[in-house]
Write an enzyme that holds these catalytic residues in place. Structure first.
Site, mmCIF file in Angstrom:
data_model
loop_
_atom_site.group_PDB
_atom_site.id
_atom_site.type_symbol
_atom_site.label_atom_id
_atom_site.label_comp_id
_atom_site.label_asym_id
_atom_site.label_seq_id
_atom_site.Cartn_x
_atom_site.Cartn_y
_atom_site.Cartn_z
ATOM 1 C CB THR A 85 -0.904 0.017 1.260
ATOM 2 O OG1 THR A 85 -1.404 1.335 1.450
ATOM 3 C CG2 THR A 85 -0.161 -0.368 2.526
ATOM 4 C CE1 TYR A 101 -3.506 -1.747 5.395
ATOM 5 C CE2 TYR A 101 -3.286 0.547 4.693
ATOM 6 C CZ TYR A 101 -3.512 -0.786 4.384
ATOM 7 O OH TYR A 101 -3.746 -1.152 3.090
HETATM 8 N N1 LIG Z 1 -8.605 -0.670 -0.971
HETATM 9 C C1 LIG Z 1 -7.551 0.115 -1.185
HETATM 10 O O1 LIG Z 1 -7.685 1.290 -1.566
HETATM 11 C C2 LIG Z 1 -6.155 -0.413 -0.977
HETATM 12 C C3 LIG Z 1 -5.082 0.460 -1.201
HETATM 13 C C4 LIG Z 1 -3.799 -0.010 -1.015
HETATM 14 C C5 LIG Z 1 -3.577 -1.333 -0.670
HETATM 15 N N2 LIG Z 1 -4.625 -2.158 -0.455
HETATM 16 C C6 LIG Z 1 -4.334 -3.549 -0.074
HETATM 17 O O2 LIG Z 1 -5.095 -4.405 -0.912
HETATM 18 C C7 LIG Z 1 -5.445 -5.586 -0.195
HETATM 19 C C8 LIG Z 1 -6.943 -5.817 -0.289
HETATM 20 O O3 LIG Z 1 -7.621 -4.695 0.272
HETATM 21 P P1 LIG Z 1 -9.204 -4.537 0.141
HETATM 22 O O4 LIG Z 1 -9.501 -3.094 0.157
HETATM 23 O O5 LIG Z 1 -9.678 -5.402 -0.960
HETATM 24 O O6 LIG Z 1 -9.651 -5.119 1.569
HETATM 25 P P2 LIG Z 1 -10.770 -6.187 1.980
HETATM 26 O O7 LIG Z 1 -10.875 -6.091 3.472
HETATM 27 O O8 LIG Z 1 -11.999 -5.993 1.181
HETATM 28 O O9 LIG Z 1 -10.111 -7.581 1.603
HETATM 29 C C9 LIG Z 1 -9.211 -8.276 2.449
HETATM 30 C C10 LIG Z 1 -9.772 -9.676 2.692
HETATM 31 O O10 LIG Z 1 -8.821 -10.406 3.477
HETATM 32 C C11 LIG Z 1 -9.529 -11.252 4.355
HETATM 33 N N3 LIG Z 1 -8.649 -11.570 5.496
HETATM 34 C C12 LIG Z 1 -8.241 -10.725 6.470
HETATM 35 N N4 LIG Z 1 -7.476 -11.378 7.362
HETATM 36 C C13 LIG Z 1 -7.373 -12.672 6.926
HETATM 37 C C14 LIG Z 1 -6.751 -13.830 7.449
HETATM 38 N N5 LIG Z 1 -6.086 -13.795 8.584
HETATM 39 N N6 LIG Z 1 -6.863 -14.984 6.745
HETATM 40 C C15 LIG Z 1 -7.572 -15.036 5.586
HETATM 41 N N7 LIG Z 1 -8.220 -13.964 5.070
HETATM 42 C C16 LIG Z 1 -8.135 -12.791 5.729
HETATM 43 C C17 LIG Z 1 -10.751 -10.439 4.776
HETATM 44 O O11 LIG Z 1 -11.824 -11.248 5.245
HETATM 45 C C18 LIG Z 1 -11.086 -9.681 3.487
HETATM 46 O O12 LIG Z 1 -12.133 -10.315 2.762
HETATM 47 C C19 LIG Z 1 -4.946 -5.398 1.236
HETATM 48 O O13 LIG Z 1 -3.719 -6.066 1.354
HETATM 49 C C20 LIG Z 1 -4.741 -3.902 1.348
HETATM 50 O O14 LIG Z 1 -3.722 -3.588 2.272
HETATM 51 C C21 LIG Z 1 -5.922 -1.737 -0.585
#
Ligand SMILES: NC(=O)c1ccc[n+]([C@@H]2O[C@H](COP(=O)([O-])OP(=O)(O)OC[C@H]3O[C@@H](n4cnc5c(N)ncnc54)[C@H](O)[C@@H]3O)[C@@H](O)[C@H]2O)c1
Length: 313
Positions: A124, A146
């Site tokens: 991120t 985070y």
């Molecule tokens: N959404 C954004 O703008 C953004 C920006 C930068 C980085 N990211 C990164 O992208 C990735 C996905 O983000 P997102 O926005 O889709 O989030 P999200 O919360 O929708 O998806 C993450 C998923 O991981 C699952 N999860 C969490 N802990 C877990 C565990 N211990 N075992 C198995 N599953 C687990 C959750 O149930 C969830 O469904 C993350 O790594 C986040 O840091 C997101």
């Protein structure tokens, strides 16, 4: 290729799993269905995956026996699962266990396999800190639990590459939005407030924040472009996002224009750890991955409003 996608029930993981399937891969999803936000949303995502013949195994990467539950003949791991965002109700343990412990366990599982999968860590812009406008070579200064735990996860993955135990890359995503966006994030919340006449909680000063708001399909383009470029990507970090900056105020005005309604605002105190500016510097991804995000904010938000209406009205 056989590809494991962690966090597949979530926002970006579900879109990536579907794209990987469309381009001809055999995809297996993994998720622990964390209650960080409304599980109904994750169920909707999983339903769409099931319609596309993608199974999502309920596995907690922190605690489950991965060598017992996960397939062993995988070519790629796209690791999305995480405790995301900045939230007052999340504990340090939530970030530590889901972002660091879970990643290390998954890496150990990958390393234990006879045929080693290529590991794509999803990172991120929060790793950079309060301002995220830099190339990948600039030292990180995360300013939230985070950001700190995601930096640690990234380094755990890259350490495996340096030790030549696995091939790995890390992709730093910038402010992703679009259909299925998490409800704790700006646009899903704004659309909900606009359509359902609720006040939108605006953190002090956040209307002036600048963001590289990146449409989710543009992010997925960059993520899947790693496939076939393993030699170039191994051991490397790439920023993925749009170079176009918009203020949060512009984002709010765009949603109001699409919904043809004024959204009432409820002022909240400053939120510690919030980034003041993100602007993806994608020179490296453009050069080495041919990355070129194109979606304009208005078009992407129209798709997100359409998704929200279809799913919840
Ligand atoms: N959404 C954004 O703008 C953004 C920006 C930068 C980085 N990211 C990164 O992208 C990735 C996905 O983000 P997102 O926005 O889709 O989030 P999200 O919360 O929708 O998806 C993450 C998923 O991981 C699952 N999860 C969490 N802990 C877990 C565990 N211990 N075992 C198995 N599953 C687990 C959750 O149930 C969830 O469904 C993350 O790594 C986040 O840091 C997101």
């Amino acid at each position: 290729m056989k590809i494991l996608v962690t966090g597949a029930a979530g926002f970006i993981g579900s879109h990536t799993a579907e794209r990987l399937k469309i381009i001809g891969h055999d995809v297996i999803g993994v998720d622990n269905f964390s209650p960080y936000y409304d599980l109904k949303l994750k169920q909707l995502n999983v339903k769409s995956l099931a319609d596309n013949d993608i199974d999502v195994l309920k596995i907690d990467l922190r605690t489950d026996d991965l060598s017992e539950k996960l397939p062993k003949d995988i070519d790629y791991i796209f690791h999305f699962s995480a405790h995301p965002g900045i939230s007052n109700t999340s504990t340090f343990e939530d970030y530590f266990s889901n972002n660091i412990i879970a990643t290390q366990r998954l890496l150990e599982f990958a390393e234990s396999l006879t045929k080693k999968p290529f590991f794509v860590n999803i990172a991120t812009s929060s790793i950079y800190g309060l301002e995220a406008t830099f190339p990948e070579s600039v030292p990180p200064k995360p300013a939230s639990w985070y950001g700190v735990t995601k930096l640690a996860a990234e380094q755990l993955a890259l350490a495996k590459s340096r030790e030549e135990k696995l091939q790995a890359t890390s992709l730093r995503l910038f402010s992703v939005y679009g259909p299925r966006e998490r409800p704790d994030k700006l646009y899903t919340r704004l659309i909900d407030c606009g359509l359902n006449n609720k006040p939108f909680p605006l953190f002090e000063g956040s209307e002036k924040h600048l963001r590289s708001f990146t449409y989710v399909q543009d992010i997925v383009d960059g993520i899947v472009s790693v496939i076939g470029k393993e030699e170039v990507c191994n051991g490397e970090i790439f920023n993925l996002g749009t170079e176009t900056e918009s203020t949060t105020a512009e984002g709010i005005a765009t949603v109001e224009a699409i919904l043809e309604t004024k959204i009432a605002v409820e002022k909240k105190p400053l939120r510690a750890g919030d980034q003041s500016r993100t602007k993806a510097n994608i020179d490296k991804a453009r050069k080495l991955l041919g990355y070129n995000p194109k979606t304009k904010l208005r078009g992407g938000l129209e798709a997100q409003v359409y998704w929200f209406r279809k799913s919840f009205e």
